[in-house]
Design a protein around this motif. Structure first.
Motif, PDB file in Angstrom:
ATOM      1  N   GLY A  93       0.770  -1.046   0.009  1.00  0.00           N
ATOM      2  CA  GLY A  93       0.035  -0.067  -0.315  1.00  0.00           C
ATOM      3  C   GLY A  93       0.513   1.467  -0.234  1.00  0.00           C
ATOM      4  N   GLY A  94       1.757   1.409   0.025  1.00  0.00           N
ATOM      5  CA  GLY A  94       2.958   2.380  -0.038  1.00  0.00           C
ATOM      6  C   GLY A  94       3.355   2.283  -1.705  1.00  0.00           C
ATOM      7  N   SER A  95       3.472   4.320  -1.566  1.00  0.00           N
ATOM      8  CA  SER A  95       3.269   5.093  -2.451  1.00  0.00           C
ATOM      9  C   SER A  95       4.942   5.087  -3.315  1.00  0.00           C
ATOM     10  CB  SER A  95       2.815   6.738  -3.050  1.00  0.00           C
ATOM     11  OG  SER A  95       3.464   7.282  -1.287  1.00  0.00           O
ATOM     12  N   ASP A 152      16.104  -2.873  -9.868  1.00  0.00           N
ATOM     13  CA  ASP A 152      15.542  -1.623 -10.542  1.00  0.00           C
ATOM     14  C   ASP A 152      14.855  -1.196 -11.747  1.00  0.00           C
ATOM     15  OD1 ASP A 152      17.348  -0.769  -9.090  1.00  0.00           O
ATOM     16  OD2 ASP A 152      19.099  -0.114 -10.175  1.00  0.00           O
ATOM     17  N   GLY A 153      15.293  -2.766 -12.714  1.00  0.00           N
ATOM     18  CA  GLY A 153      14.586  -2.706 -14.191  1.00  0.00           C
ATOM     19  C   GLY A 153      12.385  -2.922 -13.082  1.00  0.00           C
ATOM     20  N   GLU A 207       6.894  -0.978 -13.005  1.00  0.00           N
ATOM     21  CA  GLU A 207       6.058  -0.768 -12.345  1.00  0.00           C
ATOM     22  C   GLU A 207       5.513   0.820 -12.097  1.00  0.00           C
ATOM     23  OE1 GLU A 207       3.073  -2.452 -10.205  1.00  0.00           O
ATOM     24  OE2 GLU A 207       4.166  -4.408 -11.948  1.00  0.00           O
ATOM     25  N   ASN A 208       6.034   1.674 -11.947  1.00  0.00           N
ATOM     26  CA  ASN A 208       6.240   2.919 -12.128  1.00  0.00           C
ATOM     27  C   ASN A 208       6.677   3.447 -10.038  1.00  0.00           C
ATOM     28  OD1 ASN A 208       6.366   6.035 -12.767  1.00  0.00           O
ATOM     29  ND2 ASN A 208       4.108   6.236 -12.876  1.00  0.00           N
ATOM     30  N   LEU A 209       6.838   2.724  -9.423  1.00  0.00           N
ATOM     31  CA  LEU A 209       6.860   2.799  -8.413  1.00  0.00           C
ATOM     32  C   LEU A 209       8.247   2.890  -7.656  1.00  0.00           C
ATOM     33  CD1 LEU A 209       5.766   2.556  -5.539  1.00  0.00           C
ATOM     34  CD2 LEU A 209       6.450  -0.202  -5.059  1.00  0.00           C
TER      35      LEU A 209
END
Length: 66
Positions: free
Chosen positions: A26-28, A47-48, A53-55
């Motif tokens: 649930g974190g951003s 890293d990939g 996931e654009n996280l």
């Protein structure tokens, strides 16, 4: 504070899917503490996965201090 899941995940592709697992908490964003040797061996997969996931993920190398 440490947020830790109540499960243990391993197996083929686990590191590539790390960002997906983190997102379920649930974190951003993610703050990762990892040994220099582990990160140098697995950096591309880790890293990939976070990019895919654009996280956002901040990585700090563990220096052995406790």
């Amino acid at each position: 504070m440490i947020c830790s899941p109540g499960s243990y995940i391993q197996g083929p592709g686990a590191l590539a899917n790390l960002a997906q697992y983190c997102r379920t908490l649930g974190g951003s964003s993610v703050y990762m503490i990892v040994s220099r040797s582990a990160y140098s061996a697995w950096q591309v997969r880790i890293d990939g996965g976070f990019r895919a996931e654009n996280l956002p993920c901040t990585v700090r190398l563990f220096g052995g201090e406790c």
